[in-house]
Design a protein around this motif. Structure first.
Motif, short mmCIF file in Angstrom:
data_model
loop_
_atom_site.label_atom_id
_atom_site.label_comp_id
_atom_site.label_asym_id
_atom_site.label_seq_id
_atom_site.Cartn_x
_atom_site.Cartn_y
_atom_site.Cartn_z
N PRO A 126 0.62 4.16 -7.13
CA PRO A 126 1.81 3.31 -7.29
C PRO A 126 2.94 3.65 -6.33
CG PRO A 126 1.70 4.90 -9.06
CD PRO A 126 0.43 5.06 -8.27
N GLY A 127 2.89 4.81 -5.69
CA GLY A 127 3.96 5.17 -4.77
C GLY A 127 5.31 5.20 -5.47
N TRP A 165 1.94 -3.25 -3.50
CA TRP A 165 1.45 -3.51 -2.14
C TRP A 165 2.07 -2.48 -1.21
CZ3 TRP A 165 1.91 -9.54 -1.36
CH2 TRP A 165 0.92 -10.18 -2.12
N SER A 166 1.24 -1.62 -0.66
CA SER A 166 1.70 -0.57 0.27
C SER A 166 2.83 0.25 -0.36
CB SER A 166 2.17 -1.18 1.60
OG SER A 166 1.12 -1.91 2.21
N ALA A 167 2.63 0.60 -1.64
CA ALA A 167 3.57 1.42 -2.42
C ALA A 167 4.90 0.72 -2.68
CB ALA A 167 3.81 2.78 -1.75
N LYS A 168 4.94 -0.61 -2.51
CA LYS A 168 6.18 -1.37 -2.69
C LYS A 168 5.95 -2.58 -3.59
CE LYS A 168 8.31 -0.46 1.85
NZ LYS A 168 8.26 0.90 1.85
N VAL A 169 7.04 -3.21 -3.94
CA VAL A 169 7.02 -4.45 -4.71
C VAL A 169 6.42 -5.55 -3.84
CG1 VAL A 169 8.48 -6.18 -5.85
CG2 VAL A 169 9.02 -3.74 -6.07
N LEU A 174 6.42 -0.02 -16.54
CA LEU A 174 5.07 0.29 -16.99
C LEU A 174 4.12 0.05 -15.84
CD1 LEU A 174 2.92 0.87 -19.21
CD2 LEU A 174 2.89 -1.62 -19.61
N GLY A 175 3.41 1.08 -15.44
CA GLY A 175 2.40 0.95 -14.40
C GLY A 175 1.03 1.24 -14.98
N VAL A 176 0.07 0.41 -14.64
CA VAL A 176 -1.30 0.59 -15.11
C VAL A 176 -2.24 0.43 -13.92
CG1 VAL A 176 -3.11 -0.29 -16.65
CG2 VAL A 176 -0.73 -0.28 -17.43
#
Length: 160
Positions: free
Chosen positions: A116-117, A84-88, A136-138
């Motif tokens: 993903p920022g 969310w907005s490049a954040k957790v 892991l980012g998808v």
């Protein structure tokens, strides 16, 4: 295989839940789905971002409504949420705040709309006293092919 691993996931749109399911298929780990009060976030992505930004600005993170097991029985927590907005996302932040006293390792996983920022750096800042494994980012558009990425990620995590 993953008796000491817990998958913890918050999913706003269903994308992170889909990734958590792929991780669970690969690892066989237990799973905890984080929930917040109904109506906490609107259905619109931009309106949700506004609510989350207000939560961050006021330091009023959402209360989690899910019950979870004793975390001390797990050596590794795989913690996932949307970017969310490049954040957790704020529900994941709320969970991370409650990890005081946890003594294992954490590893982030996340879904995004293609940007993903600095998600992993933000995640690591939120748990400064815990070892953080590679995440892991998808992208949401790549979820249908996530099994291979999950398998590679899990192989790296389980060989440590």
């Amino acid at each position: 295989m993953a008796e000491n691993v817990l998958i913890v996931a918050y999913s706003w749109s269903g994308h992170t839940a889909q990734l958590a399911t792929a991780i669970q298929r690969t690892t066989g780990a237990d799973r905890l789905d984080l929930t917040v009060a109904a109506g906490m976030f609107p259905d619109d992505m931009y309106a949700t971002a506004d609510v989350a930004n207000q939560q961050l600005a006021s330091d009023q993170l959402p209360t989690l409504t899910s019950e979870w097991p004793r975390l001390d029985q797990y050596q590794l927590l795989l913690i996932g949420g949307p970017v969310w907005s490049a954040k957790v996302a704020t529900p994941v932040r709320s969970f991370l705040q409650q990890l005081q006293g946890y003594r294992g390792t954490v590893a982030p996983f996340y879904t995004d709309a293609g940007t993903p920022g600095e998600y992993e750096a933000d995640f690591a800042k939120l748990v400064p006293n815990l070892p953080v494994a590679t995440g892991l980012g998808v992208a949401a558009s790549e979820l249908a092919q996530a099994d291979q990425a999950v398998a590679k990620w899990w192989q790296k995590l389980s060989n440590k």
